[in-house]
Design a protein around this motif. Structure first.
Motif, PDB file in Angstrom:
ATOM      1  N   LEU A  65       0.828  -1.206   0.000  1.00 30.88           N
ATOM      2  CA  LEU A  65       0.000   0.000   0.000  1.00 30.88           C
ATOM      3  C   LEU A  65       0.863   1.257   0.000  1.00 30.88           C
ATOM      4  O   LEU A  65       0.514   2.261  -0.636  1.00 30.88           O
ATOM      5  CB  LEU A  65      -0.925  -0.011   1.220  1.00 30.88           C
ATOM      6  N   ALA A  66       1.990   1.223   0.709  1.00 33.87           N
ATOM      7  CA  ALA A  66       2.870   2.386   0.742  1.00 33.87           C
ATOM      8  C   ALA A  66       3.400   2.726  -0.644  1.00 33.87           C
ATOM      9  O   ALA A  66       3.637   3.895  -0.968  1.00 33.87           O
ATOM     10  CB  ALA A  66       4.026   2.127   1.707  1.00 33.87           C
ATOM     11  N   LEU A  67       3.572   1.708  -1.488  1.00 31.69           N
ATOM     12  CA  LEU A  67       4.110   1.927  -2.834  1.00 31.69           C
ATOM     13  C   LEU A  67       3.026   2.092  -3.887  1.00 31.69           C
ATOM     14  O   LEU A  67       3.320   2.478  -5.011  1.00 31.69           O
ATOM     15  CB  LEU A  67       5.024   0.736  -3.210  1.00 31.69           C
ATOM     16  N   TRP A  68       1.786   1.809  -3.543  1.00 36.96           N
ATOM     17  CA  TRP A  68       0.662   1.864  -4.500  1.00 36.96           C
ATOM     18  C   TRP A  68      -0.086   3.175  -4.256  1.00 36.96           C
ATOM     19  O   TRP A  68      -1.112   3.223  -3.591  1.00 36.96           O
ATOM     20  CB  TRP A  68      -0.244   0.661  -4.276  1.00 36.96           C
ATOM     21  N   THR A  69       0.418   4.237  -4.838  1.00 39.04           N
ATOM     22  CA  THR A  69      -0.098   5.574  -4.553  1.00 39.04           C
ATOM     23  C   THR A  69      -1.562   5.721  -4.944  1.00 39.04           C
ATOM     24  O   THR A  69      -2.357   6.337  -4.211  1.00 39.04           O
ATOM     25  CB  THR A  69       0.747   6.629  -5.287  1.00 39.04           C
ATOM     26  N   ARG A  70      -1.953   5.194  -6.076  1.00 34.47           N
ATOM     27  CA  ARG A  70      -3.325   5.380  -6.551  1.00 34.47           C
ATOM     28  C   ARG A  70      -4.334   4.765  -5.587  1.00 34.47           C
ATOM     29  O   ARG A  70      -5.349   5.383  -5.239  1.00 34.47           O
ATOM     30  CB  ARG A  70      -3.481   4.770  -7.943  1.00 34.47           C
ATOM     31  N   SER A 751       1.167  10.359  10.368  1.00 39.17           N
ATOM     32  CA  SER A 751       0.320  10.520   9.185  1.00 39.17           C
ATOM     33  C   SER A 751       0.192  11.978   8.771  1.00 39.17           C
ATOM     34  O   SER A 751      -0.209  12.279   7.650  1.00 39.17           O
ATOM     35  CB  SER A 751      -1.075   9.949   9.458  1.00 39.17           C
ATOM     36  N   ALA A 752       0.518  12.885   9.684  1.00 41.50           N
ATOM     37  CA  ALA A 752       0.477  14.304   9.333  1.00 41.50           C
ATOM     38  C   ALA A 752       1.564  14.667   8.333  1.00 41.50           C
ATOM     39  O   ALA A 752       1.489  15.717   7.695  1.00 41.50           O
ATOM     40  CB  ALA A 752       0.635  15.147  10.590  1.00 41.50           C
ATOM     41  N   GLN A 753       2.574  13.820   8.184  1.00 43.86           N
ATOM     42  CA  GLN A 753       3.695  14.132   7.310  1.00 43.86           C
ATOM     43  C   GLN A 753       3.481  13.663   5.879  1.00 43.86           C
ATOM     44  O   GLN A 753       3.845  14.355   4.938  1.00 43.86           O
ATOM     45  CB  GLN A 753       4.975  13.499   7.872  1.00 43.86           C
ATOM     46  N   THR A 754       2.910  12.468   5.714  1.00 43.36           N
ATOM     47  CA  THR A 754       2.729  11.919   4.377  1.00 43.36           C
ATOM     48  C   THR A 754       1.661  10.850   4.400  1.00 43.36           C
ATOM     49  O   THR A 754       1.444  10.202   5.427  1.00 43.36           O
ATOM     50  CB  THR A 754       4.040  11.319   3.829  1.00 43.36           C
ATOM     51  N   THR A 755       1.008  10.628   3.282  1.00 41.01           N
ATOM     52  CA  THR A 755      -0.053   9.625   3.222  1.00 41.01           C
ATOM     53  C   THR A 755       0.487   8.216   3.311  1.00 41.01           C
ATOM     54  O   THR A 755      -0.251   7.292   3.639  1.00 41.01           O
ATOM     55  CB  THR A 755      -0.838   9.769   1.908  1.00 41.01           C
ATOM     56  N   SER A 756       1.755   8.006   3.010  1.00 44.13           N
ATOM     57  CA  SER A 756       2.275   6.638   2.958  1.00 44.13           C
ATOM     58  C   SER A 756       2.754   6.119   4.307  1.00 44.13           C
ATOM     59  O   SER A 756       2.946   4.918   4.462  1.00 44.13           O
ATOM     60  CB  SER A 756       3.435   6.545   1.950  1.00 44.13           C
ATOM     61  N   ILE A 757       2.948   7.007   5.292  1.00 46.28           N
ATOM     62  CA  ILE A 757       3.551   6.551   6.545  1.00 46.28           C
ATOM     63  C   ILE A 757       2.667   5.542   7.267  1.00 46.28           C
ATOM     64  O   ILE A 757       3.161   4.603   7.899  1.00 46.28           O
ATOM     65  CB  ILE A 757       3.856   7.751   7.474  1.00 46.28           C
ATOM     66  N   GLY A 758       1.332   5.689   7.176  1.00 43.50           N
ATOM     67  CA  GLY A 758       0.452   4.742   7.840  1.00 43.50           C
ATOM     68  C   GLY A 758       0.624   3.338   7.296  1.00 43.50           C
ATOM     69  O   GLY A 758       0.651   2.354   8.040  1.00 43.50           O
ATOM     70  N   ALA A 759       0.739   3.229   5.980  1.00 44.83           N
ATOM     71  CA  ALA A 759       0.938   1.925   5.363  1.00 44.83           C
ATOM     72  C   ALA A 759       2.299   1.340   5.735  1.00 44.83           C
ATOM     73  O   ALA A 759       2.425   0.149   6.029  1.00 44.83           O
ATOM     74  CB  ALA A 759       0.809   2.040   3.845  1.00 44.83           C
ATOM     75  N   TRP A 760       3.352   2.199   5.709  1.00 47.06           N
ATOM     76  CA  TRP A 760       4.668   1.716   6.125  1.00 47.06           C
ATOM     77  C   TRP A 760       4.641   1.242   7.579  1.00 47.06           C
ATOM     78  O   TRP A 760       5.229   0.215   7.911  1.00 47.06           O
ATOM     79  CB  TRP A 760       5.699   2.848   5.986  1.00 47.06           C
ATOM     80  N   ALA A 761       3.967   2.007   8.427  1.00 50.43           N
ATOM     81  CA  ALA A 761       3.888   1.636   9.839  1.00 50.43           C
ATOM     82  C   ALA A 761       3.224   0.283  10.014  1.00 50.43           C
ATOM     83  O   ALA A 761       3.670  -0.552  10.812  1.00 50.43           O
ATOM     84  CB  ALA A 761       3.121   2.710  10.615  1.00 50.43           C
ATOM     85  N   TRP A 762       2.133   0.053   9.278  1.00 55.34           N
ATOM     86  CA  TRP A 762       1.420  -1.216   9.360  1.00 55.34           C
ATOM     87  C   TRP A 762       2.315  -2.370   8.920  1.00 55.34           C
ATOM     88  O   TRP A 762       2.369  -3.425   9.573  1.00 55.34           O
ATOM     89  CB  TRP A 762       0.168  -1.138   8.497  1.00 55.34           C
ATOM     90  N   GLY A 763       3.022  -2.175   7.811  1.00 61.56           N
ATOM     91  CA  GLY A 763       3.897  -3.234   7.311  1.00 61.56           C
ATOM     92  C   GLY A 763       5.046  -3.534   8.245  1.00 61.56           C
ATOM     93  O   GLY A 763       5.339  -4.687   8.557  1.00 61.56           O
ATOM     94  N   VAL A 764       5.712  -2.467   8.722  1.00 61.92           N
ATOM     95  CA  VAL A 764       6.844  -2.656   9.631  1.00 61.92           C
ATOM     96  C   VAL A 764       6.398  -3.326  10.923  1.00 61.92           C
ATOM     97  O   VAL A 764       7.049  -4.244  11.430  1.00 61.92           O
ATOM     98  CB  VAL A 764       7.515  -1.296   9.909  1.00 61.92           C
ATOM     99  N   ASN A 765       5.277  -2.864  11.469  1.00 67.49           N
ATOM    100  CA  ASN A 765       4.760  -3.456  12.698  1.00 67.49           C
ATOM    101  C   ASN A 765       4.466  -4.937  12.506  1.00 67.49           C
ATOM    102  O   ASN A 765       4.758  -5.764  13.373  1.00 67.49           O
ATOM    103  CB  ASN A 765       3.502  -2.703  13.130  1.00 67.49           C
ATOM    104  N   GLY A 766       3.880  -5.288  11.355  1.00 68.32           N
ATOM    105  CA  GLY A 766       3.569  -6.688  11.081  1.00 68.32           C
ATOM    106  C   GLY A 766       4.810  -7.559  10.969  1.00 68.32           C
ATOM    107  O   GLY A 766       4.888  -8.647  11.546  1.00 68.32           O
ATOM    108  N   PHE A 767       5.817  -7.082  10.224  1.00 71.43           N
ATOM    109  CA  PHE A 767       7.045  -7.854  10.069  1.00 71.43           C
ATOM    110  C   PHE A 767       7.735  -8.075  11.412  1.00 71.43           C
ATOM    111  O   PHE A 767       8.166  -9.178  11.738  1.00 71.43           O
ATOM    112  CB  PHE A 767       8.003  -7.154   9.105  1.00 71.43           C
ATOM    113  N   PHE A 768       7.846  -7.027  12.196  1.00 72.41           N
ATOM    114  CA  PHE A 768       8.578  -7.153  13.450  1.00 72.41           C
ATOM    115  C   PHE A 768       7.769  -7.881  14.514  1.00 72.41           C
ATOM    116  O   PHE A 768       8.333  -8.360  15.501  1.00 72.41           O
ATOM    117  CB  PHE A 768       9.039  -5.784  13.927  1.00 72.41           C
TER     118      PHE A 768
END
Length: 821
Positions: A65-70, A751-768
């Motif tokens: 999701l972080a890489l799928w902007t549309r 999320s106030a910084q960029t739309t992609s951070i939420g998706a990155w956070a979800w992915g990183v949290n899941g992996f770790f």
């Protein structure tokens, strides 16, 4: 203050909150159902491996999701999450069907090159539905930035309800049916997401839900589970089968030899363990009177010199040791069995076949964990018996457990000695390779209680026939005796005479340890453990794990010390080419240890490929106010810390609550639900420094929990179940509330910084989370779960440091102050 937004957040419809709860519920329900199914089709260790890999797919959805902007910014939110939920439902069905047709056999990887193709395909297939649900959940959390605390609360509450619901769904629908039922819940989630304005999707979701609900009642016939050839014990069709949160129990009818009656065997998880009983019709008293010679069991030696004995049997199974106790005219027989399905079969459903064995006046059948029952008992016993009590079946802690139970820990021996009469005796059977560890546990227990030398209190032997031996690995069933008083010479002679009587049946007595003679072979490890002046030196010289298990490290089945695992150890484990090889050698191979190491390496590599590589490639395309690695480190620390807390609590509360079903319903479900409540509360926090304060509170409560739970358990263990459940909830509630705040607060801020951070956070949290699961188990095996809890506190301390560093690095309003909503 308000959070500055770099993009407008989507409004969240009330039905989307319900849809999120249902989708999260379906995901956890599927995870736990697949854990049980894979414990049947493969060995439970690989069920753990595959499920953890599937959860890596859950994390991969966030990176996607972080890489799928549309999709992340422009596609209609309601339609997208409804489609993800419907894909979850459909892919669950497709994935499960494919799993039964891919000839994946993990024990043959080193000798069957095809497995290198089958394994990645199998893992991708299992991961597919988790990827779909993870994509939908991360999309909601990303697009609903203004409501992230409420959304995260519904996500966690749904997960908690899924943990509780498995205790009802699995016994009703079975393994295959529970998987299909999870798909049905996913279709309901799609319906909830699509109801507001998307009629076509709503109609399709309704049809899918109806078909899946109907299919869940017949799934065992439509989608039968394929069992690995390396595991199957018998091709005989069972006459009865039932699922529960511990295992699948199948009853098979075994024909007797010519002129002899048959027997019935209870097969656990399609071959992981088994227990059986001969035909006792028309009644157990009649059989005892007319055919006493047909009842012949090793446990008869515990009754030497004991008239009208009081006996405790831990892990009574089908009841053969109960039958032997009746033959020996025991005055009281307490049979403790943890599996309620087993007890229902032998005492109710097939009571006629068992000849009323468990309804005799001397017999008291208890459904409980053995140690937990013993801690609450005030009785004194002449004999405590445990015959292969620990199987290689997973306890009901879902994908989060490679744990053993607490029957053979050092503290357990203290409990046994406290509950034995002065001449009371312990009788344990384990694989021969594990007998030295029982000796060392007995010696350390005697030393801690100042009971003097233990050498004259122990006796160990095997009379194993060749057909129950693993080639070059000793007997599958050896016997260990520990008597509270010294074993007398006449008693030793009687034991030897009784055991030699088995010789006519092809058994040969082999003394492993006796206080009055050297071992049968030149290997003197047993004598070393019994009498060496420096016991630690004996431990250090051995490749095997000889030091006692403890309640803080309850891994009695850990075979090898971590420092002695080599590449050849791994190759040996994965070279089981012939059907049944794995079953014969599991008891003395380091399968759990190797599985954890393989999973750790795999998780780290996948996380690096899915997180670090995309960051390197795409970091120039992201316009973040702060460097991304700091936020990713924050969410990684939360993932590691939370899962370590979860696993440590599951282990600790198992002994306190007794039955694993309460671990699901009270601890795992309760922790997730209270974490969800904490997230909801976080959404209402408006004071300055909310993020940093929530992390400080979480850190403090984790440390307090680590220090407080052992004495609390010790004090309240003897109380009624209702009181223990209430105490458990009181311990879990503040912890869950505190742990529920840092993730959504950090996510709102990031999320106030960029739309992609939420998706990155979800992915990183899941992996770790997956990496943390493996690390927690490895560290628990090495250092104990108190250390795991304290390390989880360090993870939250690390998150606090990162949050503070981000605050100082910010060129705008201090970072922690942005938590004001």
């Amino acid at each position: 203050m308000t959070i500055p937004e770099s993009h407008p957040a989507d409004p969240i419809h009330p039905l989307q909150f319900i849809g999120l709860l249902l989708l999260s519920l379906a995901t956890l329900l599927l995870e736990l159902a697949l854990t049980r199914v894979l414990s049947v089709s493969l060995w439970y260790h690989f069920g753990f491996l595959v499920i953890s890999t599937a959860l890596l797919g859950f994390g991969a959805s966030g990176v996607t999701l972080a890489l799928w902007t549309r999709l992340r910014e422009r596609v209609d939110l309601g339609r997208s999450v409804a489609a993800c939920s419907l894909c979850f439902a459909c892919s669950t069905l497709l994935s499960f069907w494919l799993m039964q047709h891919i000839p994946f056999d993990p024990f043959s990887i080193a000798v069957d090159r095809r497995q290198f193709l089958f394994m990645p395909i199998y893992l991708v297939v299992v991961a597919l539905p988790f990827f779909c649900s993870g994509l939908g959940i991360s999309l909601l959390l990303t697009r609903g930035a203004r409501e992230v605390t409420r959304l995260y609360a519904f996500d966690l509450v749904g997960a908690g309800l899924g943990c509780g619901l498995i205790t009802l769904v699995l016994p009703r629908f079975g393994g295959s049916g529970s998987v299909v039922f999870a798909a049905f819940i996913g279709a309901l989630a799609a319906l909830s997401f699509s109801l507001p304005s998307r009629r076509v999707l709503a109609a399709g979701s309704t049809v899918a839900a109806i078909l899946l609900l109907a299919g869940s009642f017949h799934a065992s016939q439509l989608l039968p589970i394929h069992v690995s050839a390396n595991k199957q014990q018998s091709p005989i069709v069972p006459i009865y089968a039932a699922w529960n949160t511990l295992s699948l129990v199948q009853v098979v009818e075994m024909p007797g030899a010519k002129g002899e009656s048959g027997s019935r065997r209870l097969i656990i998880d399609a071959g992981t363990a088994a227990t059986g009983m001969q035909d006792l019709r028309p009644g157990v008293r009649t059989v005892l009177q007319q055919h006493p010679e047909a009842i012949d069991d090793d446990t008869d030696i515990v009754y030497i010199g004991k008239a009208a004995a009081r006996v405790l049997i831990i892990g009574s199974g089908a009841g053969y040791q109960v039958l032997e106790a009746l033959k020996q005219k025991a005055a009281s027989i307490t049979a403790v069995e943890i599996n309620p399905t087993t007890n229902d079969i032998v005492a109710n459903r097939m009571n006629d076949y068992w000849g009323g064995l468990f309804h005799q006046p001397e017999v008291h059948l208890v459904t409980d964990e053995g140690r937990s029952f013993l801690r609450r008992s005030h009785e004194k016993y002449d004999a405590i018996i445990s015959v292969h009590t620990i199987s290689n079946a997973a306890i009901a802690s879902g994908a989060l457990s490679l744990a053993e139970n607490y029957v053979f820990t050092r503290e357990a021996f203290d409990d046994y000695l406290d509950h034995l009469t002065p001449d009371g005796i312990l009788f344990f059977t384990r694989p021969e390779a594990q007998i030295p560890r029982l000796l060392s546990t007995a010696r350390e227990s005697f030393a801690a209680r100042n009971m003097g030398p233990v050498a004259n209190h122990m006796f160990a032997f095997t009379n194993g026939a060749p057909n129950i031996r693993s080639e070059g690995r000793g007997s599958f069933a050896a016997v260990f005796l520990l008597q509270k008083s010294e074993i007398r010479p006449r008693q030793l002679q009687q034991i030897r005479q009784i055991e030699k009587d088995y010789s006519g049946s092809g058994f040969k007595l082999k003394v492993l340890y006796s206080p009055d003679e050297a071992p049968a072979d030149s290997f003197s490890l047993y004598n070393e453990i019994a009498s060496a002046p420096d016991l630690q030196a004996v431990y250090d010289r051995s490749d095997s794990q000889l030091a006692p298990a403890t309640d803080d490290k309850p891994f009695f089945n850990q075979h090898m010390r971590w420092s002695r695992i080599r590449w050849r150890t791994i190759v040996d484990l994965f070279s089981q080419a012939k059907p049944g090889d794995a079953r014969l050698s599991l008891e003395d191979r380091p399968i759990a240890e190797v599985t954890l190491l393989v999973l750790l390496v795999q998780s780290v590599l996948i996380a690096a490929a899915c997180i670090l590589l995309p960051l390197i490639v795409f970091h120039r395309q992201t316009e973040w106010e702060q460097r991304p690695l700091a936020w990713l480190a924050y969410f990684a620390a939360l993932g590691l810390g939370y899962i370590m807390v979860e696993i440590a609590l599951l282990q600790r509360f198992l002994l306190f609550l007794g039955q694993p079903i309460y671990t699901y319903a009270v601890i795992l479900a309760g922790l997730l639900i209270f974490t969800g409540v904490g997230s909801w509360v976080a959404g209402r926090m408006k004071q300055t420094h909310a993020l940093s304060r929530s992390l400080v509170v979480a850190l403090a409560i984790v440390v307090i929990t680590a220090l407080v739970t052992p004495p609390v358990f010790q004090f309240f263990l003897g109380y009624a179940l209702g009181v223990r459940i209430a105490i458990s909830l009181l311990l879990v509630a503040p912890l869950g509330l505190a742990l529920g705040m840092p993730f959504p607060l950090g996510l709102r801020l990031a999320s106030a910084q960029t739309t992609s951070i939420g998706a990155w956070a979800w992915g990183v949290n899941g992996f770790f989370t997956v990496i943390g699961t493996v690390l927690a188990l490895i560290l628990g095996m090495i250092f104990g779960f108190r250390v795991v809890l304290l390390l989880s506190a360090l993870c939250y301390a690390g998150a606090l440091f990162v949050a503070g560093w981000q605050a100082r690095a910010s060129t705008e309003t201090p970072l922690v102050e942005r938590t004001n909503a």
